[in-house]
Motif scaffolding. Structure first.
Motif, PDB file in Angstrom:
ATOM      1  N   ILE A 164       0.800  -1.537   0.091  1.00 53.09           N
ATOM      2  CA  ILE A 164       0.090   0.062  -0.114  1.00 53.09           C
ATOM      3  C   ILE A 164       0.858   1.305   0.231  1.00 53.09           C
ATOM      4  N   PHE A 165       2.065   1.071   0.791  1.00 57.71           N
ATOM      5  CA  PHE A 165       2.939   2.243   0.627  1.00 57.71           C
ATOM      6  C   PHE A 165       3.385   2.473  -0.645  1.00 57.71           C
ATOM      7  N   TRP A 166       3.917   1.611  -1.289  1.00 59.33           N
ATOM      8  CA  TRP A 166       4.659   1.798  -2.548  1.00 59.33           C
ATOM      9  C   TRP A 166       3.861   2.086  -3.512  1.00 59.33           C
ATOM     10  N   LEU A 167       2.685   1.715  -3.537  1.00 65.62           N
ATOM     11  CA  LEU A 167       1.416   1.975  -4.416  1.00 65.62           C
ATOM     12  C   LEU A 167       1.307   3.695  -4.480  1.00 65.62           C
ATOM     13  N   GLU A 168       0.888   4.147  -3.244  1.00 60.41           N
ATOM     14  CA  GLU A 168       0.739   5.429  -3.014  1.00 60.41           C
ATOM     15  C   GLU A 168       1.782   6.248  -3.137  1.00 60.41           C
ATOM     16  N   GLN A 170       4.222   5.673  -5.501  1.00 61.43           N
ATOM     17  CA  GLN A 170       4.430   5.944  -7.097  1.00 61.43           C
ATOM     18  C   GLN A 170       3.373   6.853  -7.735  1.00 61.43           C
ATOM     19  N   LYS A 171       1.988   6.535  -7.273  1.00 61.96           N
ATOM     20  CA  LYS A 171       0.937   7.475  -7.877  1.00 61.96           C
ATOM     21  C   LYS A 171       0.042   7.598  -6.651  1.00 61.96           C
ATOM     22  N   PRO A 172      -0.136   9.263  -6.442  1.00 62.89           N
ATOM     23  CA  PRO A 172      -1.228   9.306  -5.418  1.00 62.89           C
ATOM     24  C   PRO A 172      -2.444   9.109  -5.528  1.00 62.89           C
ATOM     25  N   GLY A 173      -3.038   8.401  -4.462  1.00 64.69           N
ATOM     26  CA  GLY A 173      -4.340   7.931  -4.665  1.00 64.69           C
ATOM     27  C   GLY A 173      -4.336   6.356  -4.621  1.00 64.69           C
ATOM     28  N   ARG A 174      -3.334   5.831  -5.379  1.00 61.47           N
ATOM     29  CA  ARG A 174      -3.428   4.207  -5.649  1.00 61.47           C
ATOM     30  C   ARG A 174      -3.393   3.687  -4.604  1.00 61.47           C
ATOM     31  N   GLY A 175      -2.586   3.614  -3.561  1.00 57.99           N
ATOM     32  CA  GLY A 175      -2.431   3.158  -2.239  1.00 57.99           C
ATOM     33  C   GLY A 175      -3.764   3.142  -1.563  1.00 57.99           C
ATOM     34  N   LEU A 179      -7.429   0.498  -0.295  1.00 62.33           N
ATOM     35  CA  LEU A 179      -8.047   0.374   1.060  1.00 62.33           C
ATOM     36  C   LEU A 179      -9.523  -0.165   0.925  1.00 62.33           C
ATOM     37  N   ALA A 180      -9.943   0.227  -0.284  1.00 65.56           N
ATOM     38  CA  ALA A 180     -11.483  -0.025  -0.303  1.00 65.56           C
ATOM     39  C   ALA A 180     -11.979  -1.464  -0.237  1.00 65.56           C
ATOM     40  N   GLY A 181     -10.784  -2.476  -0.572  1.00 61.97           N
ATOM     41  CA  GLY A 181     -11.066  -3.652  -0.448  1.00 61.97           C
ATOM     42  C   GLY A 181     -11.026  -4.365   0.913  1.00 61.97           C
ATOM     43  N   VAL A 206       2.991  11.368   1.792  1.00 62.66           N
ATOM     44  CA  VAL A 206       2.332  10.142   1.284  1.00 62.66           C
ATOM     45  C   VAL A 206       1.808   9.500   2.835  1.00 62.66           C
ATOM     46  N   ALA A 207       2.482   9.509   3.875  1.00 59.84           N
ATOM     47  CA  ALA A 207       2.215   8.968   5.045  1.00 59.84           C
ATOM     48  C   ALA A 207       0.741   9.962   5.293  1.00 59.84           C
ATOM     49  N   LEU A 208       0.645  11.230   5.211  1.00 59.30           N
ATOM     50  CA  LEU A 208      -0.562  11.972   5.594  1.00 59.30           C
ATOM     51  C   LEU A 208      -1.789  11.498   4.513  1.00 59.30           C
ATOM     52  N   ARG A 209      -1.634  11.230   3.290  1.00 56.51           N
ATOM     53  CA  ARG A 209      -2.441  10.605   2.400  1.00 56.51           C
ATOM     54  C   ARG A 209      -3.082   9.500   2.964  1.00 56.51           C
ATOM     55  N   LEU A 210      -2.146   8.459   3.278  1.00 58.65           N
ATOM     56  CA  LEU A 210      -2.683   7.425   3.737  1.00 58.65           C
ATOM     57  C   LEU A 210      -3.647   7.336   4.940  1.00 58.65           C
TER      58      LEU A 210
END
Length: 395
Positions: A164-168, A170-175, A179-181, A206-210
């Motif tokens: 989840i960290f790496w996805l977020e 590399q592309k904001p919103g991807r990680g 989480l939806a699943g 990134v941490a804040l977005r997550l």
């Protein structure tokens, strides 16, 4: 005769293995490991015994996080592979052991070996995905994971948090999308894992977005709110951090979460003191201690505030009033050191002696006591009206 001897060795190995398992149940890792090693002497070519030994070392490492256990964990897995180089369980566990040490490339080679032996194995595919995650290749890992859906297998949560960290990253919103699943407590824990990983990489945005993504699903979750507040403060928004801390420290959801409640109050007290409001903190901490008298850090903070304001007697009293709740000797040692710094060596001597009764601080107390010199006349002159305090010290 040879058959009888082999049978006896098998019986002896099984007996020792049974003793080791009983010791594991009571978390006696060292004795359990010793029993497994004795069992191994009876059957040195048995890879399962090596794997059992490795598993004990792994559990002990997770419990105590000592490097010695980590080395034994890896060593036992490598020993199992010396006996049986094609042992798939040993290969996959070794890869995970190496990944937990951030030796990702080395782990990747071990996974490749496992894949060569079992190219269609679902657990091997899972190991491939895990290694891609730790190598910072989340999109490739997602493709591999998609092939596991039909098998019902998934990766462990630690690796999923990494993904989840790496996805977020590399592309904001991807990680955050990932989480939806997820659901409830598991989603919260994975958000925390992923955000901690981001903080380790100094990716605070990134941490804040997550964390904000997690709060969309659980807007009242205290730990997520606390971690977000810390991120906001580190990113320069101290006002927003303080607003959240003010709300959190009064949140009834914290009543049953002692560690988090203490962390929130500590951070709040530091933030208010940084703003030049020590007396506000003092009043609030005095009230806090009425409800939570066992809070050692609060007493230390209170003592420091009194000391900075020149209230020496009150600074000692703040610590002394918590001695009945002092479980590890931290407060009594600090009180001894405070008395020594304030020119009260006889009081300091008594408290240092009391601190020697606590294993955690015994060494420091003994060293301090050995250096302490007492002048009785100076002590009497330094203590006008503090006879009651002197009487409270154990000889």
């Amino acid at each position: 005769l040879c058959t009888s001897f082999l049978g006896w060795r098998t019986w002896q190995a099984d007996r020792l293995a049974g003793q080791a398992r009983q010791l594991e149940k009571v978390l006696d890792w060292e004795e359990a490991l010793a029993k497994w090693k004795l069992s191994l002497k009876q059957q040195p070519e048995n890879p399962d015994t090596h794997l059992s030994l490795a598993e004990v070392a792994r559990k002990a490492y997770l419990f105590e996080e000592q490097q010695g256990w980590l080395k034994q964990w890896e060593g036992a897995l490598r020993a199992a592979l010396e006996v049986d180089p094609r042992n798939l369980v040993a290969l996959l566990r070794l890869a995970r052991c190496l990944e937990d040490q951030r030796r990702v490339e080395e782990a990747g080679r071990v996974v490749s070996t496992a894949r060569a032996f079992a190219p269609y194995s679902a657990p091997v595919h899972r190991a491939v995905a895990r290694n891609l995650i730790f190598a910072g290749k989340p999109e490739e890992a997602v493709k591999v994971l998609s092939t596991l859906t039909s098998t019902g297998l998934t990766i462990d949560d630690r690796a999923l948090g990494e993904l989840i960290f790496w996805l977020e990253n590399q592309k904001p919103g991807r990680g955050v999308e990932y989480l939806a699943g997820l659901e409830g407590q598991r989603r919260k824990e994975l958000v925390l894992d992923a955000s901690r990983r981001a903080e380790q990489e100094k990716k605070l945005a990134v941490a804040l977005r997550l964390l904000e993504g997690g709060l969309k699903y659980q807007p009242r979750e205290p730990e997520l709110r606390y971690r977000r507040a810390l991120c906001q403060g580190q990113l320069g928004s101290q006002r927003m951090e303080l607003e959240t801390l003010e709300q959190l420290r009064r949140d009834p959801d914290l009543l049953g979460q002692e560690a988090l409640r203490e962390a929130v109050w500590q951070r709040w007290a530091r933030a208010r003191r940084d703003r030049g409001q020590p007396e506000l903190v003092r009043a609030q901490l005095e009230d806090y201690l009425m409800s939570h008298p066992r809070s050692g850090w609060a007493r230390v903070q209170l003592s420091q505030i009194h000391l900075e304001a020149g209230r020496k007697s009150e600074s000692r009293a703040a610590l002394r009033e918590g001695l009945n709740y002092d479980s590890d000797g931290t407060l009594v040692l600090q009180l001894a050191e405070l008395c020594q710094a304030q020119g009260l060596p006889e009081l300091a001597r008594g408290y240092f002696r009391e601190a020697m009764g606590f294993p955690a601080v015994r060494s420091r107390a003994e060293q301090a006591l050995a250096r302490l010199k007492v002048s009785p006349q100076e002590e009497l002159e330094a203590l006008p009206g503090e006879g009651n305090e002197k009487e409270s010290v154990q000889p």
